[in-house]
Design an enzyme around this catalytic site. Structure first.
Site, mmCIF file in Angstrom:
data_model
loop_
_atom_site.group_PDB
_atom_site.id
_atom_site.type_symbol
_atom_site.label_atom_id
_atom_site.label_comp_id
_atom_site.label_asym_id
_atom_site.label_seq_id
_atom_site.Cartn_x
_atom_site.Cartn_y
_atom_site.Cartn_z
ATOM 1 N N ARG A 102 -21.362 39.797 78.730
ATOM 2 C CA ARG A 102 -21.405 41.096 78.142
ATOM 3 C C ARG A 102 -21.638 42.331 79.269
ATOM 4 O O ARG A 102 -22.960 41.910 79.706
ATOM 5 C CB ARG A 102 -22.325 41.063 77.104
ATOM 6 N N HIS A 129 -14.471 44.851 72.134
ATOM 7 C CA HIS A 129 -15.485 43.631 71.455
ATOM 8 C C HIS A 129 -14.682 42.698 70.713
ATOM 9 O O HIS A 129 -14.764 42.636 69.298
ATOM 10 C CB HIS A 129 -16.503 44.260 70.610
ATOM 11 N N GLN A 132 -15.989 40.048 68.154
ATOM 12 C CA GLN A 132 -16.558 40.766 67.101
ATOM 13 C C GLN A 132 -15.169 41.132 65.951
ATOM 14 O O GLN A 132 -15.402 40.747 64.672
ATOM 15 C CB GLN A 132 -17.059 42.418 67.368
ATOM 16 N N ASP A 224 -19.749 51.832 62.787
ATOM 17 C CA ASP A 224 -20.421 51.376 63.840
ATOM 18 C C ASP A 224 -21.413 52.765 64.204
ATOM 19 O O ASP A 224 -21.074 53.844 63.881
ATOM 20 C CB ASP A 224 -19.537 51.026 64.760
ATOM 21 N N CYS A 264 -20.688 46.148 62.342
ATOM 22 C CA CYS A 264 -20.781 45.127 63.377
ATOM 23 C C CYS A 264 -22.411 44.813 63.680
ATOM 24 O O CYS A 264 -22.816 43.762 63.990
ATOM 25 C CB CYS A 264 -20.068 45.389 64.680
ATOM 26 N N ARG A 292 -19.552 35.571 63.241
ATOM 27 C CA ARG A 292 -19.541 35.487 64.604
ATOM 28 C C ARG A 292 -19.828 34.158 65.123
ATOM 29 O O ARG A 292 -18.843 33.751 65.997
ATOM 30 C CB ARG A 292 -20.688 36.448 65.366
#
Ligand code: CP
Ligand code: NVA
Length: 323
Positions: A102, A129, A132, A224, A264, A292
């Protein structure tokens, strides 16, 4: 996909993305069947940004597959400063079997994948992402029973999460709508790719500055944070610009009666979403967070399985799952 990297939903074919989703569902339904599949394999997890879900789900996920994880914080590696991306890749490939990373600049992940001979998984960059998005579509599939033709409305910032949602939607034949303030749209190249891929799968991609238009008749409303990690200095300015894009009860009620709400996480309650929506029975944000784990177990299995582990094929899985 053995040995491949998972950097971008775009790098895969529609059937590969579909396979990973079906595998994720099977892993969720029967976790013990895979409890030894990555026996003694180690995943190095490089984090240059904070995380709850990504860290916990990869850590727990690799353990549930029989392997181990190694958490490497910015203080430990200081990627690109203490040591070059090339040297980090060349060290890690000698000692671990996979890398999750990340970071900020997507190019760093691309370089890591280019230099390391082992699979590299993108755990979020400023650009995308992808893990996700796999959990998102797994959740939508569980809730709505299918994906093709669904209207999925993302309301808010044209950011990494929105871009991956759009890429995956194009791969899976969904109708993705993105409602952003003017100037915060996704870039034209990404949108063009999604439109082109949608031409093959039946998916569509529609940009608007009108949140009500996007939300009307939607099967899924997604939002988000308005300022992502790394954009903290813009947070105050963005709060004013994005206020008309808040997902509140009035906006949510424009969607279909059985629509679901996704985020998310982490959420800034009272900013991009009200408590009324995120705490409502239509909100599946914690199921989405749990997914996830299952989606990423499928990704790790497929990429890191090596030559001796045999996973079920798409047809076999579809029969098992009755899909
Ligand atoms: N959604 C997500 O990636 O959460 P974290 O930032 O906590 O990992
Ligand atoms: N867009 C957010 C997602 C966090 C999981 C960010 O990049 O901060």
């Amino acid at each position: 996909m053995n040995g491949k990297d998972f950097l971008l939903i775009r790098d895969f074919s529609p059937s590969e993305i579909q396979y990973l989703l079906v595998l994720g569902r099977q892993v969720k339904a029967d976790p013990t069947a895979f409890s030894n599949s990555l026996r003694r394999q180690t995943l190095a997890m490089i984090f240059e940004k904070p995380s709850l879900r990504t860290r916990v789900s990869f850590d727990v996920g690799i353990q549930q597959l029989g392997g181990f994880s190694l958490y490497l914080s910015p203080a430990e590696i200081n990627l690109g400063k203490r040591e070059s991306v090339y040297d980090v890749a060349k060290n890690l490939e000698r000692m671990v079997q996979g890398i999750m990373i990340r970071t900020f600049d997507h190019e760093v992940v691309v370089q890591m994948a280019r230099y390391a001979s082992i699979p590299v998984i993108n755990g979020l960059t400023d650009y995308v992402h992808p893990c996700q998005a796999m959990a998102d579509y797994l959740t939508i599939w569980e809730a709505q029973g299918n994906l093709e033709g669904l209207k999925i409305a993302f309301v808010g910032d044209g950011n990494n999460v929105a871009r991956s949602l759009m890429f995956a939607g194009a791969q899976l034949g969904a109708q993705v709508w993105l409602a952003t303030p003017p100037g915060y749209e996704l870039d034209a190249e990404s949108v063009q790719w999604a439109c082109d891929r949608g031409g093959e799968t039946g998916g569509t991609c529609t940009l608007t500055n009108d949140p009500e238009e996007a939300a009307s008749g939607a099967d899924v409303i997604y939002t988000d944070v308005w300022a992502s990690m790394g954009q903290e200095a813009e947070a105050e300015k963005r709060r004013h610009i994005f206020l008309p894009y808040q997902v509140d009860g009035t906006l949510f009620r424009r969607a279909k009666r059985d629509a679901i709400f996704l985020h998310c996480l982490p959420a800034h309650r009272g900013e991009e979403v009200t408590n009324e929506v995120i705490d409502s029975p239509r909100s599946l944000v914690f199921q989405q967070a749990e997914n996830r784990l299952h989606a990423q177990k499928a990704i790790m299995l497929e990429l890191m399985k090596g030559e001796f582990v045999k996973l079920p094929g798409l047809l076999e899985l579809q029969e098992l799952m009755h899909v």
